[in-house]
Motif scaffolding. Structure first.
Motif, PDB file in Angstrom:
ATOM      1  N   LEU A  74       0.858  -1.180   0.000  1.00 31.62           N
ATOM      2  CA  LEU A  74       0.000   0.000   0.000  1.00 31.62           C
ATOM      3  C   LEU A  74       0.894   1.230   0.000  1.00 31.62           C
ATOM      4  N   VAL A  75       0.806   2.037  -1.047  1.00 33.63           N
ATOM      5  CA  VAL A  75       1.637   3.236  -1.182  1.00 33.63           C
ATOM      6  C   VAL A  75       0.758   4.448  -0.883  1.00 33.63           C
ATOM      7  N   GLU A  76       1.073   5.137   0.209  1.00 30.03           N
ATOM      8  CA  GLU A  76       0.275   6.291   0.631  1.00 30.03           C
ATOM      9  C   GLU A  76       1.193   7.371   1.189  1.00 30.03           C
ATOM     10  N   PRO A  77       1.311   8.514   0.493  1.00 31.37           N
ATOM     11  CA  PRO A  77       2.238   9.560   0.934  1.00 31.37           C
ATOM     12  C   PRO A  77       1.793  10.359   2.163  1.00 31.37           C
ATOM     13  N   LEU A  78       0.492  10.445   2.441  1.00 29.78           N
ATOM     14  CA  LEU A  78       0.040  11.219   3.603  1.00 29.78           C
ATOM     15  C   LEU A  78       0.230  10.408   4.882  1.00 29.78           C
ATOM     16  N   GLN A  79       0.988  10.954   5.810  1.00 31.27           N
ATOM     17  CA  GLN A  79       1.352  10.238   7.029  1.00 31.27           C
ATOM     18  C   GLN A  79       0.144   9.797   7.853  1.00 31.27           C
ATOM     19  N   VAL A 127       0.270  -7.485   4.251  1.00 32.09           N
ATOM     20  CA  VAL A 127       0.226  -6.061   3.920  1.00 32.09           C
ATOM     21  C   VAL A 127       1.549  -5.390   4.261  1.00 32.09           C
ATOM     22  N   HIS A 128       2.011  -4.525   3.348  1.00 29.88           N
ATOM     23  CA  HIS A 128       3.222  -3.726   3.544  1.00 29.88           C
ATOM     24  C   HIS A 128       2.854  -2.279   3.243  1.00 29.88           C
ATOM     25  N   VAL A 129       2.949  -1.414   4.255  1.00 28.02           N
ATOM     26  CA  VAL A 129       2.582  -0.007   4.091  1.00 28.02           C
ATOM     27  C   VAL A 129       3.841   0.803   3.794  1.00 28.02           C
ATOM     28  N   LYS A 130       3.809   1.570   2.721  1.00 30.92           N
ATOM     29  CA  LYS A 130       4.915   2.447   2.334  1.00 30.92           C
ATOM     30  C   LYS A 130       4.415   3.889   2.388  1.00 30.92           C
ATOM     31  N   SER A 131       4.929   4.635   3.356  1.00 31.02           N
ATOM     32  CA  SER A 131       4.514   6.024   3.539  1.00 31.02           C
ATOM     33  C   SER A 131       5.395   6.930   2.689  1.00 31.02           C
ATOM     34  N   CYS A 132       5.098   6.936   1.389  1.00 28.47           N
ATOM     35  CA  CYS A 132       5.876   7.740   0.443  1.00 28.47           C
ATOM     36  C   CYS A 132       5.100   7.831  -0.864  1.00 28.47           C
ATOM     37  N   ARG A 133       5.621   8.628  -1.764  1.00 25.34           N
ATOM     38  CA  ARG A 133       5.065   8.683  -3.110  1.00 25.34           C
ATOM     39  C   ARG A 133       5.598   7.478  -3.881  1.00 25.34           C
ATOM     40  N   VAL A 134       4.866   7.010  -4.852  1.00 30.84           N
ATOM     41  CA  VAL A 134       5.268   5.818  -5.599  1.00 30.84           C
ATOM     42  C   VAL A 134       6.616   6.023  -6.295  1.00 30.84           C
ATOM     43  N   GLU A 135       6.916   7.277  -6.671  1.00 25.76           N
ATOM     44  CA  GLU A 135       8.191   7.559  -7.339  1.00 25.76           C
ATOM     45  C   GLU A 135       9.385   7.299  -6.418  1.00 25.76           C
ATOM     46  N   ALA A 136       9.176   7.318  -5.117  1.00 24.62           N
ATOM     47  CA  ALA A 136      10.257   7.125  -4.149  1.00 24.62           C
ATOM     48  C   ALA A 136      10.527   5.646  -3.848  1.00 24.62           C
ATOM     49  N   LEU A 137       9.668   4.760  -4.315  1.00 22.35           N
ATOM     50  CA  LEU A 137       9.873   3.328  -4.063  1.00 22.35           C
ATOM     51  C   LEU A 137      11.018   2.798  -4.910  1.00 22.35           C
TER      52      LEU A 137
END
Length: 191
Positions: free
Chosen positions: A92-97, A115-125
């Protein structure tokens, strides 16, 4: 809406664990939403529509081992798909903390080990590839394809949850299909 009845009508059979998890998820969402404004959807009826909307593609997507959901927000569609497909790894890619924190809380509370939560923009992955890339209400199709390009491999399925504008956005050179259900158009692209 009776989600179970609606899904069964569409021949989508999910186990009791899914429905228990969805019920608990909704309780948390309503509580968190009062403080953190995670989603504009405030009624149970609208949330149930969003859940149905997230799950319906199970009826037409191919078998998958991994999903990346761009801009998951309060969990639509990625978190709901993760509950329905416990054997599938879901990023799950979600930039808003505040939203990423909510997703992390739900992951822990419901013990969603897939589930793996990534708190960033997809471009940063970092580069990686997924069997299915999803997105709902983020940006137009061309931009979504550009944003997800470093995560596509041969055979990746792209599934964008769209409205009527999908007909103006679709690139005719792609191997695509538009599936309509209720108030949603699903743009499925085979890479």
């Amino acid at each position: 809406m009776d989600i179970r009845a609606e899904l069964q009508r569409d021949k989508i059979d999910l186990n009791d664990t899914f429905y228990r998890n969805v019920s608990r998820y909704k309780e948390h969402l309503f509580r968190w939403n009062k403080i953190h404004n995670l989603t504009g959807a405030k009624s149970e009826e609208i949330i149930d529509d969003f859940i149905y909307d997230a799950i319906y593609p199970i009826s037409f997507i191919d078998s998958i081992d991994s999903i990346m959901d761009i801009g998951t927000g309060a969990g639509f569609p990625g978190l709901i798909l993760a509950m329905a497909l416990p054997q599938t790894e879901v990023t799950l890619v979600e930039p808003l903390q505040k939203r990423a924190s909510f997703l992390q809380f739900i992951k822990a509370d419901l013990k969603l080990n897939n589930v793996h939560v990534k708190s960033c923009r997809v471009e940063a992955l970092p580069r990686g590839s997924f069997d299915l890339i999803t997105s709902r209400a983020v940006t137009d199709t061309a931009m979504l394809l550009k944003l997800s390009s470093s995560h596509i491999k041969k055979g990746t399925q792209i599934l964008f949850y769209k409205g009527e504008q999908v007909f103006d956005e679709v690139d005719e050179t792609l191997d695509y299909e538009i599936i309509k259900a209720k108030n949603r158009h699903y743009l499925k692209i085979q890479m």
